[in-house]
Design a protein around this motif. Structure first.
Motif, PDB file in Angstrom:
ATOM      1  N   ARG A 165      47.916  63.610  12.556  1.00 25.09           N
ATOM      2  CA  ARG A 165      48.467  64.618  13.470  1.00 25.09           C
ATOM      3  C   ARG A 165      47.557  64.793  14.691  1.00 25.09           C
ATOM      4  O   ARG A 165      46.335  64.643  14.597  1.00 25.09           O
ATOM      5  CB  ARG A 165      48.602  65.958  12.752  1.00 25.09           C
ATOM      6  N   PRO A 166      48.145  65.131  15.830  1.00 20.83           N
ATOM      7  CA  PRO A 166      47.321  65.410  17.021  1.00 20.83           C
ATOM      8  C   PRO A 166      46.313  66.514  16.741  1.00 20.83           C
ATOM      9  O   PRO A 166      46.591  67.449  15.990  1.00 20.83           O
ATOM     10  CB  PRO A 166      48.361  65.862  18.060  1.00 20.83           C
ATOM     11  N   ASP A 167      45.142  66.384  17.340  1.00 17.54           N
ATOM     12  CA  ASP A 167      44.082  67.382  17.154  1.00 17.54           C
ATOM     13  C   ASP A 167      43.563  67.797  18.528  1.00 17.54           C
ATOM     14  O   ASP A 167      42.511  67.358  18.973  1.00 17.54           O
ATOM     15  CB  ASP A 167      42.947  66.811  16.306  1.00 17.54           C
ATOM     16  N   PRO A 168      44.316  68.662  19.216  1.00 15.46           N
ATOM     17  CA  PRO A 168      43.908  69.063  20.567  1.00 15.46           C
ATOM     18  C   PRO A 168      42.590  69.828  20.597  1.00 15.46           C
ATOM     19  O   PRO A 168      41.870  69.769  21.596  1.00 15.46           O
ATOM     20  CB  PRO A 168      45.066  69.942  21.051  1.00 15.46           C
ATOM     21  N   ARG A 180      47.144  58.546  17.870  1.00 17.35           N
ATOM     22  CA  ARG A 180      47.835  59.565  17.083  1.00 17.35           C
ATOM     23  C   ARG A 180      47.146  60.924  17.207  1.00 17.35           C
ATOM     24  O   ARG A 180      47.809  61.964  17.243  1.00 17.35           O
ATOM     25  CB  ARG A 180      47.899  59.159  15.605  1.00 17.35           C
ATOM     26  N   LEU A 181      45.813  60.916  17.292  1.00 22.00           N
ATOM     27  CA  LEU A 181      45.071  62.168  17.431  1.00 22.00           C
ATOM     28  C   LEU A 181      45.290  62.806  18.795  1.00 22.00           C
ATOM     29  O   LEU A 181      45.093  64.007  18.961  1.00 22.00           O
ATOM     30  CB  LEU A 181      43.580  61.911  17.212  1.00 22.00           C
ATOM     31  N   GLY A 182      45.687  61.991  19.770  1.00 26.00           N
ATOM     32  CA  GLY A 182      45.979  62.515  21.092  1.00 26.00           C
ATOM     33  C   GLY A 182      44.872  62.328  22.094  1.00 26.00           C
ATOM     34  O   GLY A 182      44.919  62.899  23.187  1.00 26.00           O
ATOM     35  N   TYR A 239      39.597  62.219  11.739  1.00 25.48           N
ATOM     36  CA  TYR A 239      40.719  62.947  11.145  1.00 25.48           C
ATOM     37  C   TYR A 239      40.279  63.444   9.774  1.00 25.48           C
ATOM     38  O   TYR A 239      39.418  62.830   9.131  1.00 25.48           O
ATOM     39  CB  TYR A 239      41.974  62.071  11.042  1.00 25.48           C
TER      40      TYR A 239
END
Length: 246
Positions: A106-109, A139-141, A35
Motif C-alpha cells: 500500500r502507498p505510504d505517504p 507501489r509505496l508511492g 514496507y
C-alpha cells in the motif's frame, strides 16, 4: 545469548536522535523494512523460493523448506547456497521468485514525506533484484525518492551480511560510513555497518516481543551493533528529520 526483544528495547521510548545530524547517506533495506512485515509480501517470495528448490532438486515441500532455510542461514540468501552447491542460474532464480503480486503493498505517504525531508542521498540496499525493488517503491508511492538501488546483481551476487558487499556499496557510491545510516529488519545485517561507523536502525514488527525467531540469527552477535529500534519507520524517520532540523 538472549535474543534482542522489543521488550528489552522499547521502540517508543524517547531517543536522542542527535547522532543523525551529520548523516548524508540514508540506506534502506527493502523487504520488511520499507514496507511493514504485516504486508506479507515476502511470504510470496518465500513460497516461490521453496517451489524453485522443489522443482530444481525433485524433493517434497518439507525438504525444500529445510534446504531453503539452511542455505539462507549459512550463505545469507538461498540463492547463494544454490549457486555454490547446485550451479543455479541466478537470473532465472531471481525472475522466478520475484514473479509475485506486488499489489498488496500500500502507498505510504507518511514515510515518503519523511524520506524527502532527510538531507543528502537515499539508497535502497537489497539482497533482492532491482526490478523487485522498483516495483515495491512504485507501489509505496515514492519511486523517485532514491538516488539509486543497490541490488544483488550490483553486489556481484554476494549478499548481506558479507563485508565485501558493504565495501562494494560504499565504493560504488562514494559513501562515507561515518556520515551514513542504515535501516534494516535483520539484526545480523547491521553488524558490519556498525563496525564501519554507520548509525544503525533495526526495524521490527509492531507488537512483537521477539524480533526474530531463529536463534542462529544471534549466534556470535552482540546487541550493541543496534543503535536504535523502531516498529514504525515513517514515524521514526519523521522524528529524525525533526530532530536534525530538516
Amino acid at each position: 545469548m538472549k535474543p534482542l526483544t522489543v521488550e528489552a528495547v522499547d521502540p517508543h521510548a524517547p531517543q536522542d536522535l542527535g547522532a543523525f545530524r551529520n548523516v548524508r547517506a540514508w540506506i534502506f533495506d527493502l523487504d520488511n523494512t520499507l514496507y511493514p512485515r504485516e504486508t506479507d509480501l515476502f511470504r510470496q517470495v518465500d513460497q516461490r523460493i521453496r517451489t524453485f528448490v522443489q522443482n530444481l532438486l525433485g524433493v517434497d515441500e518439507a525438504e525444500a523448506q529445510r534446504i531453503q532455510k539452511s542455505f539462507y542461514r549459512d550463505h545469507g540468501t538461498t540463492l547463494r547456497g544454490l549457486m555454490l552447491n547446485h550451479q543455479v542460474d541466478p537470473d532465472a532464480f531471481l525472475e522466478f521468485v520475484h514473479d509475485i503480486d506486488h499489489s498488496v503493498v500500500r502507498p505510504d505517504p507518511v514515510l515518503g514525506a519523511a524520506i524527502l525531508r532527510l538531507p543528502g542521498k537515499k539508497y535502497i540496499f537489497t539482497n533482492g533484484s532491482r526490478r523487485h525493488a522498483e516495483k515495491v517503491a512504485a507501489r509505496l508511492g515514492f519511486p523517485e525518492h532514491f538516488e539509486d538501488i543497490f541490488d544483488i546483481a550490483a553486489a556481484n551476487l554476494v549478499p548481506k551480511p558479507e563485508r565485501e558487499t558493504y565495501d562494494r556499496f560504499v565504493a560504488r557510491f562514494g559513501v562515507d560510513p561515518a556520515q551514513a545510516a542504515m535501516f534494516e529488519d535483520l539484526a545480523r545485517n547491521l553488524v558490519v555497518p556498525k563496525a564501519v561507523g554507520m548509525r544503525t536502525v533495526l526495524v521490527v514488527p509492531p507488537g512483537t516481543r521477539e524480533v526474530f525467531h531463529g536463534e542462529w540469527e544471534f549466534e556470535g552477535r552482540d546487541d550493541d551493533h543496534v543503535d536504535y529500534v523502531t516498529d514504525d519507520l515513517g514515524r521514526f524517520v519523521g522524528e529524525i528529520a525533526g530532530a536534525i532540523g530538516a
